[in-house]
Motif scaffolding. Sequence first.
Motif, mmCIF file in Angstrom:
data_model
loop_
_atom_site.group_PDB
_atom_site.id
_atom_site.type_symbol
_atom_site.label_atom_id
_atom_site.label_comp_id
_atom_site.label_asym_id
_atom_site.label_seq_id
_atom_site.Cartn_x
_atom_site.Cartn_y
_atom_site.Cartn_z
ATOM 1 N N ARG A 87 0.843 -1.185 0.000
ATOM 2 C CA ARG A 87 0.000 0.000 0.000
ATOM 3 C C ARG A 87 0.886 1.246 0.000
ATOM 4 O O ARG A 87 1.952 1.264 0.603
ATOM 5 C CB ARG A 87 -0.888 0.023 1.236
ATOM 6 N N ASN A 88 0.400 2.300 -0.645
ATOM 7 C CA ASN A 88 1.153 3.562 -0.669
ATOM 8 C C ASN A 88 2.615 3.321 -1.063
ATOM 9 O O ASN A 88 3.522 3.488 -0.248
ATOM 10 C CB ASN A 88 1.090 4.270 0.683
ATOM 11 N N ARG A 89 2.818 2.942 -2.318
ATOM 12 C CA ARG A 89 4.144 2.494 -2.748
ATOM 13 C C ARG A 89 5.184 3.609 -2.829
ATOM 14 O O ARG A 89 6.382 3.330 -2.887
ATOM 15 C CB ARG A 89 4.044 1.787 -4.112
ATOM 16 N N ARG A 91 7.552 5.762 -1.308
ATOM 17 C CA ARG A 91 8.186 5.815 0.005
ATOM 18 C C ARG A 91 8.661 7.220 0.351
ATOM 19 O O ARG A 91 8.634 7.635 1.511
ATOM 20 C CB ARG A 91 9.383 4.849 0.040
ATOM 21 N N PRO A 119 7.525 9.691 4.796
ATOM 22 C CA PRO A 119 6.248 9.710 5.521
ATOM 23 C C PRO A 119 6.290 10.509 6.822
ATOM 24 O O PRO A 119 5.253 11.016 7.269
ATOM 25 C CB PRO A 119 5.982 8.223 5.796
#
Length: 241
Positions: A87-89, A91, A119
Amino acid sequence: MGDSQSWTAAPAAAERARSVLAAAWSCAVTAEGGREEFVGAHSVDEDGRVLLSVPEDSALVAAAICAPRGEPSAVLEFADVAPVPVRNRIRTRLWLAGYFVPEDGHLAFTPTRIVLRPPSGAVVVDLDEFAAAAPDPLALAEAQLLTHLADCHPDAVERLTRLVDHASLHSAVRVQPLAVDRHGLTLRIERNRAHGDVRLPFHAPADDVGQLTERMHVLLTQAAAASCPRALQRQRTDGDR
């Protein structure tokens, strides 16, 4: 949603930025002439300048020639995408603001401001530190290393979860290798409605793939001596019903 386990022995921001540049295959450029996407068209010199090969009729060439010399006139954007499906590749994102100068058949970009956005939040990278930094020695091999680990050694990934704090594995439905650098391995822990990342630091930096193999063996040995996380055990049991 993040996990409480701390990120230990992580790369500095300047090194991380240089690693993103070294491994990225594409970039987006915003300048006076608009926004253009380039694939396989850039390289990076030792000081961190981006060398971009563009078609002669690109609006970017005209914008570079007409822009006031030495004044910021363009923004380059790079995305660091996880090689393993998670998920949410994305970075990390990297933005470089600066100016182009036509040079030897390409455009040479000198950054005047660099922002790295993992993130955890945006970080302004010091220009001198960026120029002096080198990419992580595993940056170019990372994609192959992680996909091999995920595809060919899922049992090893499962074993490594024994090194993760039990609270971080609560309600976990899948664990995948997210990133690796000379300082450690990062696991992505996915839940039904959220995910978190956990860092497994190496006992010493790995300067090449051979050393990385040894560092991974140490982690797996430590994991073998640890008890299997009950939360993940329970999740697997529930999933088998």
